[in-house]
Design a protein around this motif. Structure first.
Motif, PDB file in Angstrom:
ATOM      1  N   GLY A   1      45.500  72.732 -53.984  1.00 45.81           N
ATOM      2  CA  GLY A   1      46.926  72.527 -53.823  1.00 45.81           C
ATOM      3  C   GLY A   1      47.472  73.173 -52.559  1.00 45.81           C
ATOM      4  O   GLY A   1      48.344  72.611 -51.888  1.00 45.81           O
ATOM      5  N   LEU A   2      46.974  74.365 -52.229  1.00 50.08           N
ATOM      6  CA  LEU A   2      47.383  75.010 -50.981  1.00 50.08           C
ATOM      7  C   LEU A   2      46.966  74.169 -49.781  1.00 50.08           C
ATOM      8  O   LEU A   2      47.742  73.984 -48.832  1.00 50.08           O
ATOM      9  N   VAL A   3      45.734  73.658 -49.828  1.00 49.06           N
ATOM     10  CA  VAL A   3      45.245  72.830 -48.721  1.00 49.06           C
ATOM     11  C   VAL A   3      46.071  71.546 -48.636  1.00 49.06           C
ATOM     12  O   VAL A   3      46.472  71.109 -47.546  1.00 49.06           O
ATOM     13  N   ALA A   4      46.354  70.939 -49.783  1.00 52.46           N
ATOM     14  CA  ALA A   4      47.119  69.690 -49.808  1.00 52.46           C
ATOM     15  C   ALA A   4      48.496  69.885 -49.187  1.00 52.46           C
ATOM     16  O   ALA A   4      49.047  68.965 -48.563  1.00 52.46           O
ATOM     17  N   GLY A   5      49.052  71.080 -49.341  1.00 57.35           N
ATOM     18  CA  GLY A   5      50.348  71.366 -48.756  1.00 57.35           C
ATOM     19  C   GLY A   5      50.350  71.342 -47.240  1.00 57.35           C
ATOM     20  O   GLY A   5      51.421  71.305 -46.617  1.00 57.35           O
ATOM     21  N   GLN A   6      49.161  71.359 -46.628  1.00 57.21           N
ATOM     22  CA  GLN A   6      49.047  71.309 -45.172  1.00 57.21           C
ATOM     23  C   GLN A   6      48.836  69.884 -44.661  1.00 57.21           C
ATOM     24  O   GLN A   6      48.775  69.661 -43.452  1.00 57.21           O
TER      25      GLN A   6
ATOM     26  N   TRP B   1      42.170  80.328 -41.587  1.00 55.53           N
ATOM     27  CA  TRP B   1      42.976  79.587 -40.627  1.00 55.53           C
ATOM     28  C   TRP B   1      42.781  78.095 -40.813  1.00 55.53           C
ATOM     29  O   TRP B   1      41.742  77.632 -41.271  1.00 55.53           O
ATOM     30  N   VAL B   2      43.842  77.348 -40.517  1.00 56.34           N
ATOM     31  CA  VAL B   2      43.883  75.912 -40.759  1.00 56.34           C
ATOM     32  C   VAL B   2      43.892  75.176 -39.429  1.00 56.34           C
ATOM     33  O   VAL B   2      44.698  75.482 -38.546  1.00 56.34           O
ATOM     34  N   SER B   3      42.995  74.215 -39.293  1.00 61.50           N
ATOM     35  CA  SER B   3      42.988  73.360 -38.107  1.00 61.50           C
ATOM     36  C   SER B   3      43.409  71.949 -38.509  1.00 61.50           C
ATOM     37  O   SER B   3      42.998  71.435 -39.551  1.00 61.50           O
ATOM     38  N   VAL B   4      44.267  71.343 -37.694  1.00 61.68           N
ATOM     39  CA  VAL B   4      44.733  69.979 -37.930  1.00 61.68           C
ATOM     40  C   VAL B   4      43.886  69.041 -37.082  1.00 61.68           C
ATOM     41  O   VAL B   4      43.808  69.197 -35.863  1.00 61.68           O
ATOM     42  N   ASP B   5      43.265  68.049 -37.745  1.00 61.23           N
ATOM     43  CA  ASP B   5      42.286  67.219 -37.054  1.00 61.23           C
ATOM     44  C   ASP B   5      42.852  65.942 -36.443  1.00 61.23           C
ATOM     45  O   ASP B   5      42.154  65.254 -35.716  1.00 61.23           O
ATOM     46  N   ASP B   6      44.082  65.580 -36.788  1.00 59.85           N
ATOM     47  CA  ASP B   6      44.678  64.420 -36.134  1.00 59.85           C
ATOM     48  C   ASP B   6      46.171  64.672 -35.944  1.00 59.85           C
ATOM     49  O   ASP B   6      46.781  65.466 -36.649  1.00 59.85           O
ATOM     50  N   GLU B   7      46.756  63.977 -35.008  1.00 60.51           N
ATOM     51  CA  GLU B   7      48.144  64.250 -34.632  1.00 60.51           C
ATOM     52  C   GLU B   7      49.141  63.872 -35.719  1.00 60.51           C
ATOM     53  O   GLU B   7      50.280  64.353 -35.729  1.00 60.51           O
TER      54      GLU B   7
END
Length: 228
Positions: free
Chosen positions: A21-26, A47-53
């Protein structure tokens, strides 16, 4: 992202549904698929990395180690149908986890958690491969806690006493969150088993019968000593 220690499943690692759920919130999507790649560490700066814009795909890291991946998903099958709240209460009285729970201090279904500290969801059998449990949240839960409530009933639709399992992948959609004191019903159902993998589905319903959330899961069978 930090997973607080109270939100654990097996001792020493995060509860799969809560972490998902925490991950889904990102992730910028209504329905999200989260794959857990290792036991999520507690009280650790991740830390969280965003893989697409568009924000439809993210990864969560512990240093250079991949902990989880989240991406926009979809659920195409109908949700598990509910039973009345009173029937869920009776089912909970038959909860097998009271005796021989593989992870007795789990945030969601651990019988050793104090009321108000854990959710103490107790899924009991209502039909072959189907379980139900009542849940009356003391306060309005955050979305990650709803994901957690949708977690463990999937495992209890099988036999985690004989075959302990941890969450591998979860696809879920949270439509709404319950009110404080609302009498909710959580459902779990076994869809199929493939070797060490259990395919399950869960759903959460509010007091008026409205669907609050639903999920599809893959559980991975582990040894009883997992996490110790």
């Amino acid at each position: 992202m930090i997973i607080e220690s109270r939100f654990h499943g097996p001792d020493g690692s995060g509860n799969g549904g809560y972490v998902a759920g925490l991950v889904a919130g990102q992730v910028a999507a209504e329905t999200v698929t989260v794959a857990l790649r290792q036991p999520p560490p507690l009280e650790t700066e991740l830390w969280v990395s965003v893989d697409d814009e568009r924000g439809h795909s993210v990864k969560v890291w512990d240093g250079d180690s991949l902990v989880a991946e989240g991406l926009a998903g979809a659920i195409v099958v109908p949700p598990v149908a509910p039973v009345p709240f009173e029937e869920a209460v009776l089912a909970a009285e038959k909860y097998k986890g009271v005796d021989g729970h593989p992870f007795p201090r789990c945030f969601v279904c651990g019988p050793e958690r104090e009321v108000g500290d854990g959710l103490r969801i107790s899924p009991g059998v209502v039909a072959e491969g189907v379980v139900a449990a009542p849940w009356v949240p003391e306060e309005v839960p955050e979305s990650a806690v709803v994901w957690a409530a949708l977690d463990c009933p999937g495992a209890w639709s099988d036999d985690p006493q004989a075959r302990p399992a941890v969450l591998g992948t979860m696809t879920a959609q949270v439509v709404d969150v319950p009110a404080a004191g609302e009498r909710c019903v959580v459902m779990g159902m076994t869809r199929s088993r493939e070797g060490r993998k259990l395919h399950a589905a869960t759903a959460l319903y509010g007091e008026d019968g409205r669907l609050l959330g639903r999920g599809e899961q893959i559980w991975i069978e582990v040894s009883r000593s997992f996490g110790t």
